[in-house]
Design a protein around this motif. Structure first.
Motif, mmCIF file in Angstrom:
data_model
loop_
_atom_site.group_PDB
_atom_site.id
_atom_site.type_symbol
_atom_site.label_atom_id
_atom_site.label_comp_id
_atom_site.label_asym_id
_atom_site.label_seq_id
_atom_site.Cartn_x
_atom_site.Cartn_y
_atom_site.Cartn_z
ATOM 1 N N UNK A 72 -13.652 5.760 -11.680
ATOM 2 C CA UNK A 72 -12.702 5.000 -12.515
ATOM 3 C C UNK A 72 -13.375 3.788 -13.105
ATOM 4 N N UNK A 73 -12.998 3.439 -14.310
ATOM 5 C CA UNK A 73 -13.682 2.376 -15.050
ATOM 6 C C UNK A 73 -13.294 0.985 -14.510
ATOM 7 N N UNK A 74 -14.306 0.174 -14.254
ATOM 8 C CA UNK A 74 -14.048 -1.213 -13.837
ATOM 9 C C UNK A 74 -14.128 -2.141 -15.043
ATOM 10 N N UNK A 75 -13.304 -3.185 -15.015
ATOM 11 C CA UNK A 75 -13.399 -4.208 -16.063
ATOM 12 C C UNK A 75 -14.483 -5.216 -15.742
ATOM 13 N N UNK A 76 -14.735 -5.418 -14.450
ATOM 14 C CA UNK A 76 -15.732 -6.434 -14.064
ATOM 15 C C UNK A 76 -16.167 -6.200 -12.619
ATOM 16 N N UNK A 77 -17.299 -6.823 -12.290
ATOM 17 C CA UNK A 77 -17.821 -6.784 -10.914
ATOM 18 C C UNK A 77 -17.914 -8.218 -10.410
ATOM 19 N N UNK A 114 -22.722 2.887 -16.417
ATOM 20 C CA UNK A 114 -21.285 3.156 -16.576
ATOM 21 C C UNK A 114 -20.611 2.144 -17.506
ATOM 22 N N UNK A 115 -21.440 1.458 -18.288
ATOM 23 C CA UNK A 115 -20.914 0.523 -19.296
ATOM 24 C C UNK A 115 -20.005 -0.559 -18.715
ATOM 25 N N UNK A 116 -20.344 -1.006 -17.537
ATOM 26 C CA UNK A 116 -19.630 -2.160 -16.976
ATOM 27 C C UNK A 116 -20.587 -3.348 -17.097
ATOM 28 N N UNK A 117 -20.241 -4.297 -17.919
ATOM 29 C CA UNK A 117 -21.214 -5.330 -18.295
ATOM 30 C C UNK A 117 -20.680 -6.743 -18.055
ATOM 31 N N UNK A 118 -19.657 -6.832 -17.235
ATOM 32 C CA UNK A 118 -19.096 -8.153 -16.931
ATOM 33 C C UNK A 118 -19.325 -8.410 -15.441
ATOM 34 N N UNK A 119 -20.060 -9.472 -15.133
ATOM 35 C CA UNK A 119 -20.479 -9.709 -13.744
ATOM 36 C C UNK A 119 -20.285 -11.168 -13.363
ATOM 37 N N UNK A 120 -19.665 -11.367 -12.216
ATOM 38 C CA UNK A 120 -19.650 -12.705 -11.600
ATOM 39 C C UNK A 120 -20.527 -12.597 -10.361
ATOM 40 N N UNK A 121 -21.533 -13.450 -10.279
ATOM 41 C CA UNK A 121 -22.532 -13.342 -9.211
ATOM 42 C C UNK A 121 -22.485 -14.566 -8.307
ATOM 43 N N UNK A 122 -22.557 -14.311 -6.988
ATOM 44 C CA UNK A 122 -22.601 -15.372 -5.981
ATOM 45 C C UNK A 122 -24.002 -15.937 -5.901
ATOM 46 N N UNK A 243 -11.721 -16.307 -10.134
ATOM 47 C CA UNK A 243 -10.712 -15.835 -11.100
ATOM 48 C C UNK A 243 -10.875 -16.554 -12.420
ATOM 49 N N UNK A 244 -11.144 -17.851 -12.320
ATOM 50 C CA UNK A 244 -11.352 -18.626 -13.545
ATOM 51 C C UNK A 244 -12.597 -18.126 -14.283
ATOM 52 N N UNK A 245 -13.608 -17.745 -13.527
ATOM 53 C CA UNK A 245 -14.831 -17.236 -14.169
ATOM 54 C C UNK A 245 -14.544 -15.902 -14.871
ATOM 55 N N UNK A 246 -13.754 -15.046 -14.238
ATOM 56 C CA UNK A 246 -13.397 -13.773 -14.885
ATOM 57 C C UNK A 246 -12.655 -14.022 -16.197
ATOM 58 N N UNK A 247 -11.732 -14.989 -16.153
ATOM 59 C CA UNK A 247 -10.979 -15.315 -17.380
ATOM 60 C C UNK A 247 -11.925 -15.853 -18.454
ATOM 61 N N UNK A 248 -12.865 -16.672 -18.022
ATOM 62 C CA UNK A 248 -13.824 -17.252 -18.968
ATOM 63 C C UNK A 248 -14.649 -16.150 -19.644
#
Ligand SMILES: NC(=O)c1ccc[n+]([C@@H]2O[C@H](COP(=O)([O-])OP(=O)(O)OC[C@H]3O[C@@H](n4cnc5c(N)ncnc54)[C@H](O)[C@@H]3O)[C@@H](O)[C@H]2O)c1
Length: 336
Positions: A72-77, A114-122, A243-248
């Protein structure tokens, strides 16, 4: 959004999952459980009323990752999975390069396939090294002083290069300062294995009588009370920053390096005094020599997070101390 959360059963990841689920996002956790318990999943459900999907896997396992992405397609990681003990990274650097660098590379390759190109990294304030002057801005020189910090910087560089190569990538590398505390419910929190490396879990175990006293490393730092200063941030504030980073990243392309800290320095004795006061406890402690490699003071310049993400910390040092102790009391041996 549908979010893939690696390391989602860990300390910070579990708090982020609570915030994601509460905000209505769908969450799929992958974690190899090397430093966490599957019981976290029920606890997340207890708080949010929703149990996240979970797959036990190692982020270095390419085939297993492909199966998750194919389903299933993810919007972000949000990529929390990794190992994090500085001293262990000095003794066993390959473990760090393998989990943190190779693991991230394998994950980003699968994401790209899989064309998922949005990443928030710790990422971590450890990338700044020992000489950076506080408050530390994101454009300060990076000079990690140990293999752990180097692995975080290498992953940031991987992500920066990806963003430079393809305009579809959107990345936030969040440099955490010192996450402490627990969810205010006391249902999830930090459950270190063995003797804790960090101040707050150590203080909690002394308070609980599991350890006899706290060693305060260094009483001769050039700080108002002679003890070292750090930027402690409540783990729930930190989780909300994701969450704020995902919105950004909805609004912005490219690579963004952002500190997550309070912007305030707290000394060891400030922390200890606050813990004792809010929890009406005494913590036996004694002063010992400085630890090699410890800095005098490290705290964030938090302006970029406020400007880019519209995020600021809301919880206080008293909240951190109260919530950490509530969790410790309710779960003296962690997730057992
Ligand atoms: N806690 C801190 O003080 C701190 C500070 C700065 C940055 N960070 C970073 O934040 C992230 C989360 O930290 P945390 O404190 O929640 O740690 P944690 O150990 O509680 O969580 C990390 C999770 O990743 C999992 N994991 C480790 N290697 C894996 C692999 N190869 N494949 C799949 N899962 C794997 C572990 O089982 C664990 O559940 C880490 O990347 C850490 O480096 C933490």
């Amino acid at each position: 959004m549908k979010i893939l959360v690696t390391g989602g059963t860990g300390y910070i990841g579990s708090h982020a999952c609570v915030e994601l689920l509460t905000a209505g996002h769908a969450v799929v956790i992958v974690d190899n459980l090397s430093n966490s318990s599957p019981r976290v999943l029920e606890r997340i459900a207890q708080i949010t009323g929703r149990q996240p999907a979970f797959h036990e896997l190692d982020v270095r396992d390419r085939a297993a990752l492909d199966r998750i992405f194919d389903a299933g397609k993810f919007d972000a990681i949000i990529h929390f999975a990794g190992v994090k003990a500085v001293a262990e990274s000095v003794a066993d650097p390959l473990k760090y390069y393998s989990n943190n660098v190779y693991g991230s590379l394998t994950l980003f390759e699968a994401a790209a396939r899989h064309d998922v190109t949005r990443v928030v990294f710790s990422s971590s304030a450890t990338v700044y090294g020992e000489t950076a002057r506080s408050p530390i801005r994101e454009d300060a020189a990076t000079a990690p002083a140990n293999p752990y910090g180097r692995t975080k910087l290498i992953v940031e560089q991987q992500l920066g290069d990806l963003c430079a190569a393809g305009s579809e990538w959107r990345v936030a590398a969040l440099r955490y300062f010192n996450p402490v505390g627990a969810h205010p419910s006391g249902i999830i929190g930090e459950a270190p294995q063995g003797v804790p490396n960090n101040l707050m879990p150590y203080v909690c175990q002394v308070a609980a009588g599991r350890l006899s006293e706290l060693s305060v490393f260094g009483h001769d730092y050039p700080t108002p009370d002679g003890t070292a200063i750090r930027d402690y941030i409540h783990v729930v504030d930190l989780a909300r920053g994701h969450l704020k980073a995902l919105e950004y990243l909805e609004r912005t392309r490219g690579m963004h390096v952002i500190n997550l800290g309070t912007g305030r320095g707290t000394s060891v004795l400030d922390m200890l005094g606050t813990f004792e006061r809010v929890n009406a406890l005494r913590i036996p402690h004694r002063f010992t020599a400085r630890r090699p490699g410890d800095t005098t003071e490290t705290y964030a310049d938090a302006a970029r997070a406020a400007q880019f993400l519209g995020w600021r910390t809301e919880l206080t040092l008293a909240d951190m101390c109260r919530d950490a102790w509530r969790w410790q009391q309710a779960n003296p041996a962690g997730y057992v």
